[in-house]
Design a protein around this motif. Sequence first.
Motif, PDB file in Angstrom:
ATOM      1  N   ASP A  58       0.803  -1.217   0.000  1.00  0.00           N
ATOM      2  CA  ASP A  58       0.000   0.000   0.000  1.00  0.00           C
ATOM      3  C   ASP A  58       0.837   1.268   0.000  1.00  0.00           C
ATOM      4  OD1 ASP A  58       1.026  -0.222   2.538  1.00  0.00           O
ATOM      5  OD2 ASP A  58      -0.879   0.082   3.579  1.00  0.00           O
ATOM      6  N   ARG A  59       2.139   1.134  -0.133  1.00  0.00           N
ATOM      7  CA  ARG A  59       3.021   2.305  -0.097  1.00  0.00           C
ATOM      8  C   ARG A  59       3.458   2.662  -1.514  1.00  0.00           C
ATOM      9  NH1 ARG A  59       5.892   4.967   3.828  1.00  0.00           N
ATOM     10  NH2 ARG A  59       5.500   3.430   5.464  1.00  0.00           N
ATOM     11  N   VAL A  60       3.442   3.959  -1.840  1.00  0.00           N
ATOM     12  CA  VAL A  60       3.898   4.397  -3.154  1.00  0.00           C
ATOM     13  C   VAL A  60       5.415   4.270  -3.239  1.00  0.00           C
ATOM     14  CG1 VAL A  60       1.949   5.971  -3.484  1.00  0.00           C
ATOM     15  CG2 VAL A  60       4.079   6.829  -2.443  1.00  0.00           C
ATOM     16  N   HIS A  61       5.912   4.302  -4.469  1.00  0.00           N
ATOM     17  CA  HIS A  61       7.348   4.196  -4.725  1.00  0.00           C
ATOM     18  C   HIS A  61       7.684   5.163  -5.850  1.00  0.00           C
ATOM     19  CE1 HIS A  61      11.276   2.275  -5.556  1.00  0.00           C
ATOM     20  NE2 HIS A  61      11.115   1.578  -4.444  1.00  0.00           N
ATOM     21  N   LEU A  62       8.772   5.875  -5.721  1.00  0.00           N
ATOM     22  CA  LEU A  62       9.228   6.793  -6.756  1.00  0.00           C
ATOM     23  C   LEU A  62       9.552   6.009  -8.030  1.00  0.00           C
ATOM     24  CD1 LEU A  62      10.291   9.517  -7.850  1.00  0.00           C
ATOM     25  CD2 LEU A  62      12.418   9.080  -6.590  1.00  0.00           C
ATOM     26  N   LEU A  63       8.973   6.455  -9.162  1.00  0.00           N
ATOM     27  CA  LEU A  63       9.112   5.732 -10.428  1.00  0.00           C
ATOM     28  C   LEU A  63      10.301   6.189 -11.257  1.00  0.00           C
ATOM     29  CD1 LEU A  63       5.393   5.720 -11.640  1.00  0.00           C
ATOM     30  CD2 LEU A  63       6.573   4.027 -10.206  1.00  0.00           C
ATOM     31  N   TYR A  64      10.833   7.367 -10.977  1.00  0.00           N
ATOM     32  CA  TYR A  64      11.814   7.987 -11.865  1.00  0.00           C
ATOM     33  C   TYR A  64      11.288   7.963 -13.300  1.00  0.00           C
ATOM     34  CZ  TYR A  64      15.367   9.061  -8.372  1.00  0.00           C
ATOM     35  OH  TYR A  64      16.045   9.618  -7.316  1.00  0.00           O
ATOM     36  N   SER A  65      12.047   7.494 -14.284  1.00  0.00           N
ATOM     37  CA  SER A  65      11.645   7.665 -15.683  1.00  0.00           C
ATOM     38  C   SER A  65      10.473   6.789 -16.118  1.00  0.00           C
ATOM     39  CB  SER A  65      12.835   7.418 -16.620  1.00  0.00           C
ATOM     40  OG  SER A  65      13.694   8.534 -16.627  1.00  0.00           O
ATOM     41  N   LEU A  66      10.057   5.845 -15.287  1.00  0.00           N
ATOM     42  CA  LEU A  66       8.812   5.143 -15.589  1.00  0.00           C
ATOM     43  C   LEU A  66       7.643   6.126 -15.597  1.00  0.00           C
ATOM     44  CD1 LEU A  66       7.198   2.599 -16.145  1.00  0.00           C
ATOM     45  CD2 LEU A  66       7.439   1.976 -13.733  1.00  0.00           C
ATOM     46  N   SER A  67       7.823   7.290 -14.984  1.00  0.00           N
ATOM     47  CA  SER A  67       6.827   8.363 -15.064  1.00  0.00           C
ATOM     48  C   SER A  67       6.530   8.740 -16.508  1.00  0.00           C
ATOM     49  CB  SER A  67       7.328   9.602 -14.321  1.00  0.00           C
ATOM     50  OG  SER A  67       7.772   9.308 -13.021  1.00  0.00           O
ATOM     51  N   PHE A 426      14.585   5.405   2.646  1.00  0.00           N
ATOM     52  CA  PHE A 426      13.479   6.314   2.339  1.00  0.00           C
ATOM     53  C   PHE A 426      12.480   5.484   1.537  1.00  0.00           C
ATOM     54  CE2 PHE A 426      17.186   8.762   3.275  1.00  0.00           C
ATOM     55  CZ  PHE A 426      16.717   9.860   3.987  1.00  0.00           C
ATOM     56  N   VAL A 427      11.480   4.922   2.252  1.00  0.00           N
ATOM     57  CA  VAL A 427      10.733   3.783   1.726  1.00  0.00           C
ATOM     58  C   VAL A 427       9.661   4.145   0.712  1.00  0.00           C
ATOM     59  CG1 VAL A 427      11.201   2.230   3.646  1.00  0.00           C
ATOM     60  CG2 VAL A 427       9.295   3.840   3.810  1.00  0.00           C
ATOM     61  N   HIS A 431      15.904   4.796  -2.354  1.00  0.00           N
ATOM     62  CA  HIS A 431      17.186   5.213  -1.811  1.00  0.00           C
ATOM     63  C   HIS A 431      17.463   4.776  -0.369  1.00  0.00           C
ATOM     64  CE1 HIS A 431      17.920   7.294  -5.460  1.00  0.00           C
ATOM     65  NE2 HIS A 431      16.786   7.947  -5.345  1.00  0.00           N
ATOM     66  N   LEU A 432      18.755   4.502  -0.147  1.00  0.00           N
ATOM     67  CA  LEU A 432      19.292   4.034   1.126  1.00  0.00           C
ATOM     68  C   LEU A 432      20.521   4.856   1.469  1.00  0.00           C
ATOM     69  CD1 LEU A 432      19.818   1.964   3.454  1.00  0.00           C
ATOM     70  CD2 LEU A 432      20.903   0.499   1.728  1.00  0.00           C
ATOM     71  N   LEU A 433      20.537   5.391   2.699  1.00  0.00           N
ATOM     72  CA  LEU A 433      21.671   6.161   3.192  1.00  0.00           C
ATOM     73  C   LEU A 433      22.364   5.381   4.303  1.00  0.00           C
ATOM     74  CD1 LEU A 433      23.135   8.987   3.175  1.00  0.00           C
ATOM     75  CD2 LEU A 433      21.599   9.617   5.062  1.00  0.00           C
ATOM     76  N   HIS A 434      23.688   5.223   4.195  1.00  0.00           N
ATOM     77  CA  HIS A 434      24.487   4.563   5.218  1.00  0.00           C
ATOM     78  C   HIS A 434      25.128   5.634   6.113  1.00  0.00           C
ATOM     79  CE1 HIS A 434      24.127   0.826   2.977  1.00  0.00           C
ATOM     80  NE2 HIS A 434      24.661   1.403   1.906  1.00  0.00           N
ATOM     81  N   VAL A 435      24.928   5.530   7.418  1.00  0.00           N
ATOM     82  CA  VAL A 435      25.509   6.470   8.385  1.00  0.00           C
ATOM     83  C   VAL A 435      26.391   5.690   9.348  1.00  0.00           C
ATOM     84  CG1 VAL A 435      25.019   8.113  10.243  1.00  0.00           C
ATOM     85  CG2 VAL A 435      23.542   8.046   8.211  1.00  0.00           C
ATOM     86  N   ARG A 436      27.566   6.224   9.624  1.00  0.00           N
ATOM     87  CA  ARG A 436      28.512   5.573  10.547  1.00  0.00           C
ATOM     88  C   ARG A 436      29.032   6.629  11.515  1.00  0.00           C
ATOM     89  NH1 ARG A 436      34.045   4.610  10.934  1.00  0.00           N
ATOM     90  NH2 ARG A 436      34.669   2.508  11.634  1.00  0.00           N
ATOM     91  N   CYS A 437      28.792   6.414  12.810  1.00  0.00           N
ATOM     92  CA  CYS A 437      29.226   7.364  13.838  1.00  0.00           C
ATOM     93  C   CYS A 437      30.250   6.705  14.753  1.00  0.00           C
ATOM     94  CB  CYS A 437      28.033   7.820  14.680  1.00  0.00           C
ATOM     95  SG  CYS A 437      26.707   8.593  13.741  1.00  0.00           S
ATOM     96  N   ASP A 438      31.388   7.326  14.898  1.00  0.00           N
ATOM     97  CA  ASP A 438      32.403   6.877  15.851  1.00  0.00           C
ATOM     98  C   ASP A 438      32.250   7.747  17.097  1.00  0.00           C
ATOM     99  OD1 ASP A 438      34.735   6.430  17.370  1.00  0.00           O
ATOM    100  OD2 ASP A 438      35.835   5.804  15.569  1.00  0.00           O
ATOM    101  N   LEU A 439      31.611   7.211  18.129  1.00  0.00           N
ATOM    102  CA  LEU A 439      31.289   8.009  19.296  1.00  0.00           C
ATOM    103  C   LEU A 439      32.536   8.468  20.036  1.00  0.00           C
ATOM    104  CD1 LEU A 439      28.257   6.000  20.731  1.00  0.00           C
ATOM    105  CD2 LEU A 439      28.267   7.816  19.024  1.00  0.00           C
ATOM    106  N   ALA A 440      33.552   7.624  20.086  1.00  0.00           N
ATOM    107  CA  ALA A 440      34.768   7.975  20.805  1.00  0.00           C
ATOM    108  C   ALA A 440      35.555   9.059  20.082  1.00  0.00           C
ATOM    109  CB  ALA A 440      35.635   6.735  21.006  1.00  0.00           C
ATOM    110  N   ALA A 441      35.647   8.940  18.762  1.00  0.00           N
ATOM    111  CA  ALA A 441      36.415   9.917  17.987  1.00  0.00           C
ATOM    112  C   ALA A 441      35.611  11.172  17.700  1.00  0.00           C
ATOM    113  CB  ALA A 441      36.880   9.284  16.671  1.00  0.00           C
ATOM    114  N   GLY A 442      34.293  11.104  17.820  1.00  0.00           N
ATOM    115  CA  GLY A 442      33.453  12.265  17.535  1.00  0.00           C
ATOM    116  C   GLY A 442      33.305  12.556  16.061  1.00  0.00           C
ATOM    117  N   THR A 443      33.448  11.528  15.219  1.00  0.00           N
ATOM    118  CA  THR A 443      33.344  11.714  13.772  1.00  0.00           C
ATOM    119  C   THR A 443      32.168  10.923  13.223  1.00  0.00           C
ATOM    120  OG1 THR A 443      34.851   9.867  13.346  1.00  0.00           O
ATOM    121  CG2 THR A 443      35.824  12.073  13.539  1.00  0.00           C
ATOM    122  N   ALA A 444      31.737  11.313  12.031  1.00  0.00           N
ATOM    123  CA  ALA A 444      30.630  10.624  11.369  1.00  0.00           C
ATOM    124  C   ALA A 444      30.867  10.638   9.872  1.00  0.00           C
ATOM    125  CB  ALA A 444      29.299  11.287  11.702  1.00  0.00           C
TER     126      ALA A 444
END
Length: 465
Positions: A58-67, A426-427, A431-444
């Motif tokens: 029941d969820r829509v999906h972005l079609l890109y050029s199928l539009s 983003f369902v 699209h899928l986004l990968h996030v990686r956080c290093d809590l000790a180093a304070g970087t992402a």
Amino acid sequence: MTTTFRRSTPSALGIDATGLDRLVSALEGADGVEPHSVMVLRHGAVAAEGWWAPFAADRVHLLYSLSKSFTAAAVGIAVRAGLIDLDDTVVSHFPELDAEVTDERTRRMRVRHLLAMASGHRTETIDRAEAIDPRDTVRGFLLLPPDEEPGSVFAYNQPCTYTLGEIVRRVSGTSLLEYLRPRLFAPLGIDDFAWRRDDSGAELGYSGGYTTTEAVAALGQLYLQRGMWDGQRLLDEDWVETATSVRVANPDEENPDWSAGYGFQFWMARHGFRGDGAYGQFCVVLPEHDVVVAMTGQSLDMQAVLDAVWEHLLPAIDRQGAETADPALRERLARLALPPLAGDALGVLTPLPEGGFSAASGSTGIGAGLEALHLTQGTERGWVLTLRDASGEVAAPVGDGTWAVSGSTATSGARAGDVVSIDVRFVETPHLLHVRCDLAAGTAAATWETEPLHDGIATLHRPVD
């Protein structure tokens, strides 16, 4: 009103369910392929259907050029109504540009040339057209002289489709969506279709359509039935014949299913014809088998998706299969899911600064166009990830060993020591986004599995009408 195809079984429709089972395995196992949904119809009934959670029927999906294939249907309906003639010159629909458009090839460009991606330009023109006129894509396009005679060469060209959409808007006096709702969507039972618009308020036409997998199947079934639906003619039969046969040759395309010729916003293929969109959105029509296949996904290798269909579905058609295979396939399709992130449970994360973990673009890394991210642990919602880029901000609860679905996102997190990894889907898009956080180093760090073509994180969802 909701699209409702009769549900049947593969064996009742003359398809060996083991072939469909192998198709699912092939889609799940191919490099560069991530399926989100699949529907197989035969004789107008559903033989098999499945969605890989967290994606859903029941969820829509972005079609890109199928539009584009939906935009072409709008043109076909307008042709049937006598509002457009395929041999109209394009410039005749834009009289305000008549004095400016002096190039003779452009003045000979016809509606049928736009439909066939045969404007005479050798390459894509969207960037050049928008550079000529950032506010009026049609004007920029028509002021860019073709390289060859219209109709003589193929070039996949977004302004061709955008201009078709604008012609429909002009002859109908309304938007593409409003034109299609009573004339296509309502008869087919499509009750959820949205379109990304540009700054002028016009639907992109060439991209940006959002709808369900079943709606994609309905469009394919309409073309398979040569424009008829429940005894009502929506498209002229000669339109369907013309739209789904070769109008311009394209032998220089690299992949075999992209070099078999182009119709009216449909690709010809080694088998049948299809509409498709970036990252694996497909409407495949096989008239010789009375079959329609609709698929969505996040696939970098779209040829591999079609290869799987040809290898496993085609031999299963009209092949005797055991009826006992039907329930086994149905059970498998009901359990389809994309795996959440593997690793240790998030639990209570330390070291974590008071107020949560924050990172901004720059010395702390990030990437993927993000300006900032923030990770906090609440008492009720658990972990919450907030992302910000130029389009706005998105906040989502983080699933711990599962997918946490919230609005148009689904997230899954896992940890390895002080490093927290989070996948954000983003369902309503591929699209899928990968996030990686290093809590000790304070970087992402953040990276896209597939980069959005015309959206930021805050607009990666069904547009509001």
